[in-house]
Design a protein around this motif. Sequence first.
Motif, PDB file in Angstrom:
ATOM      1  N   LYS A 130      10.389   5.819 -19.616  1.00 55.53           N
ATOM      2  CA  LYS A 130      12.094   5.225 -19.424  1.00 55.53           C
ATOM      3  C   LYS A 130      12.442   3.913 -19.402  1.00 55.53           C
ATOM      4  N   GLY A 131      11.475   3.313 -19.479  1.00 51.82           N
ATOM      5  CA  GLY A 131      12.049   1.937 -19.818  1.00 51.82           C
ATOM      6  C   GLY A 131      12.372   0.898 -18.192  1.00 51.82           C
ATOM      7  N   TYR A 132      11.239   1.458 -17.557  1.00 52.29           N
ATOM      8  CA  TYR A 132      11.336   0.812 -16.321  1.00 52.29           C
ATOM      9  C   TYR A 132      10.570   0.241 -16.137  1.00 52.29           C
ATOM     10  N   TRP A 133       8.872  -0.218 -17.111  1.00 44.08           N
ATOM     11  CA  TRP A 133       8.116  -1.317 -17.173  1.00 44.08           C
ATOM     12  C   TRP A 133       8.092  -2.252 -16.766  1.00 44.08           C
ATOM     13  N   LYS A 134       8.512  -3.166 -16.244  1.00 44.60           N
ATOM     14  CA  LYS A 134       8.061  -4.807 -15.772  1.00 44.60           C
ATOM     15  C   LYS A 134       6.666  -5.622 -16.940  1.00 44.60           C
ATOM     16  N   ASP A 135       5.627  -4.937 -17.584  1.00 40.33           N
ATOM     17  CA  ASP A 135       4.448  -5.554 -18.065  1.00 40.33           C
ATOM     18  C   ASP A 135       3.855  -5.550 -16.557  1.00 40.33           C
ATOM     19  N   GLU A 136       3.581  -4.304 -15.856  1.00 38.15           N
ATOM     20  CA  GLU A 136       2.745  -3.623 -15.528  1.00 38.15           C
ATOM     21  C   GLU A 136       1.448  -3.581 -15.986  1.00 38.15           C
ATOM     22  N   ARG A 137       0.038  -4.212 -15.163  1.00 37.50           N
ATOM     23  CA  ARG A 137      -0.660  -3.483 -15.474  1.00 37.50           C
ATOM     24  C   ARG A 137      -1.622  -2.621 -14.711  1.00 37.50           C
ATOM     25  N   VAL A 138      -1.815  -1.076 -15.089  1.00 37.02           N
ATOM     26  CA  VAL A 138      -2.726  -0.571 -14.214  1.00 37.02           C
ATOM     27  C   VAL A 138      -4.071  -0.858 -14.391  1.00 37.02           C
ATOM     28  N   VAL A 175      -1.602   0.983  -4.337  1.00 37.76           N
ATOM     29  CA  VAL A 175      -1.564  -0.687  -4.069  1.00 37.76           C
ATOM     30  C   VAL A 175      -0.415  -1.157  -5.637  1.00 37.76           C
ATOM     31  N   TYR A 176       0.436  -1.291  -4.814  1.00 38.42           N
ATOM     32  CA  TYR A 176       1.606  -2.443  -6.130  1.00 38.42           C
ATOM     33  C   TYR A 176       0.879  -4.298  -5.997  1.00 38.42           C
ATOM     34  N   CYS A 177       0.818  -4.780  -6.477  1.00 36.77           N
ATOM     35  CA  CYS A 177       0.569  -5.945  -5.867  1.00 36.77           C
ATOM     36  C   CYS A 177       1.320  -6.804  -7.249  1.00 36.77           C
ATOM     37  N   GLN A 178       1.485  -7.857  -6.507  1.00 33.91           N
ATOM     38  CA  GLN A 178       1.389  -9.748  -7.743  1.00 33.91           C
ATOM     39  C   GLN A 178       0.217 -10.551  -7.227  1.00 33.91           C
ATOM     40  N   TRP A 179      -0.699 -10.826  -8.266  1.00 36.07           N
ATOM     41  CA  TRP A 179      -2.174 -11.335  -8.581  1.00 36.07           C
ATOM     42  C   TRP A 179      -2.038 -12.269  -9.751  1.00 36.07           C
ATOM     43  N   ILE A 180      -2.660 -13.119  -9.061  1.00 33.35           N
ATOM     44  CA  ILE A 180      -2.903 -14.473 -10.944  1.00 33.35           C
ATOM     45  C   ILE A 180      -1.676 -14.149 -11.598  1.00 33.35           C
ATOM     46  N   ILE A 206       0.576  -0.882   0.042  1.00 33.83           N
ATOM     47  CA  ILE A 206      -0.339  -0.233  -0.110  1.00 33.83           C
ATOM     48  C   ILE A 206       0.362   1.116   0.037  1.00 33.83           C
ATOM     49  N   GLU A 207       0.653   2.166  -1.320  1.00 32.06           N
ATOM     50  CA  GLU A 207       0.927   3.550  -1.332  1.00 32.06           C
ATOM     51  C   GLU A 207       3.002   3.640  -1.050  1.00 32.06           C
ATOM     52  N   PRO A 208       3.283   2.560  -2.061  1.00 32.87           N
ATOM     53  CA  PRO A 208       4.943   2.080  -1.536  1.00 32.87           C
ATOM     54  C   PRO A 208       5.430   3.029  -2.946  1.00 32.87           C
ATOM     55  N   LYS A 209       6.689   3.168  -2.299  1.00 29.03           N
ATOM     56  CA  LYS A 209       7.885   4.400  -3.298  1.00 29.03           C
ATOM     57  C   LYS A 209       8.427   3.062  -4.189  1.00 29.03           C
ATOM     58  N   ILE A 210       8.316   3.469  -5.437  1.00 29.96           N
ATOM     59  CA  ILE A 210       8.742   2.929  -6.548  1.00 29.96           C
ATOM     60  C   ILE A 210       9.575   3.486  -7.010  1.00 29.96           C
ATOM     61  N   GLN A 211      10.162   2.734  -6.541  1.00 32.39           N
ATOM     62  CA  GLN A 211      12.230   3.122  -7.282  1.00 32.39           C
ATOM     63  C   GLN A 211      12.074   4.100  -9.204  1.00 32.39           C
ATOM     64  N   HIS A 212      11.945   5.004  -9.262  1.00 28.66           N
ATOM     65  CA  HIS A 212      12.600   5.478 -10.588  1.00 28.66           C
ATOM     66  C   HIS A 212      11.430   6.239 -10.736  1.00 28.66           C
ATOM     67  N   GLU A 268      -0.444  10.354 -16.522  1.00 36.70           N
ATOM     68  CA  GLU A 268       0.923  11.286 -17.267  1.00 36.70           C
ATOM     69  C   GLU A 268       2.357  10.817 -16.844  1.00 36.70           C
ATOM     70  N   LYS A 269       2.353  10.928 -15.403  1.00 31.01           N
ATOM     71  CA  LYS A 269       3.639   9.832 -15.061  1.00 31.01           C
ATOM     72  C   LYS A 269       3.734   8.802 -14.912  1.00 31.01           C
ATOM     73  N   TYR A 270       3.071   8.080 -15.194  1.00 35.18           N
ATOM     74  CA  TYR A 270       2.524   6.249 -15.398  1.00 35.18           C
ATOM     75  C   TYR A 270       3.703   6.209 -17.130  1.00 35.18           C
ATOM     76  N   VAL A 271       2.772   7.160 -18.208  1.00 34.11           N
ATOM     77  CA  VAL A 271       3.254   6.946 -19.214  1.00 34.11           C
ATOM     78  C   VAL A 271       5.023   7.536 -19.029  1.00 34.11           C
ATOM     79  N   GLU A 272       5.626   8.630 -18.577  1.00 35.27           N
ATOM     80  CA  GLU A 272       6.840   8.748 -18.122  1.00 35.27           C
ATOM     81  C   GLU A 272       7.624   7.213 -17.870  1.00 35.27           C
ATOM     82  N   TYR A 273       7.229   6.853 -16.624  1.00 33.90           N
ATOM     83  CA  TYR A 273       8.192   5.762 -16.309  1.00 33.90           C
ATOM     84  C   TYR A 273       7.865   4.832 -17.360  1.00 33.90           C
ATOM     85  N   PHE A 274       6.711   4.275 -18.207  1.00 37.23           N
ATOM     86  CA  PHE A 274       6.866   3.820 -18.974  1.00 37.23           C
ATOM     87  C   PHE A 274       8.159   4.046 -20.300  1.00 37.23           C
TER      88      PHE A 274
END
Length: 211
Positions: A151-159, A115-120, A102-108, A143-149
């Motif tokens: 920059k190459g930090y995306w790991k196939d997450e879903r929003v 929430v950042y979670c792992q599920w199914i 819950i409300e984690p700090k995501i590097q970069h 927009e901040k998610y797009v910027e993160y994406f």
Amino acid sequence: MQKRDLNILDSLEKFKCLERDQIAELHFSQNANPIVNCNRVLKRLRDQGYIQANTNRAFKQYVYFLKPSTIKIDSQKIDHYLMIAQGYIDMHKIKPVSSYLIEPKIQHAKFIPDVYCQWIGKRWFLEYQNSFYTTNQLINKLEKYVEYFKKGYWKDERVLIIGKVNKKFDTRDFPFKFRQIESIDVLKDEFEKFNKYQSKIKCNGMIKWQI
């Protein structure tokens, strides 16, 4: 102190606050009378000074907190945190949740997801909203998610945005998988339909549940 007592305290620390029925769902679901048993334990923990409750919510259940609490017991964010907790409970009913931060700090990243979670077997950024977001508000949030994406930090997450849905907002405009739903129950219905369909055919790994 019993193990279940400690587990309740851990849940209150994790979610910051919980309603009685949420605590009953998380820790008393195996009991014959979960609400009765939950009320008894919560009263004892209050009497012992481990937890406290907001009892001033008209026509609503008490909300429980650790004592001392990391948030004010009359905080305006109570309903938001309760929604985050309910999301976890609803997801767990479909499939066990591997992790739920819950409300984690995501590097970069310049954003902090609810929430950042792992599920199914997938990674998720979850955003819970009690109020309706306009198209501009959603664009500004993402927009901040797009910027993160980019920059190459995306790991196939879903929003996944859970709450009031803006039907005019086009999720296809984004470079990552993104969806709005009113509640996790929407996914429960889809997951059940997928399982029924999958059981009727030989999919050989070719059919995937798209969410």
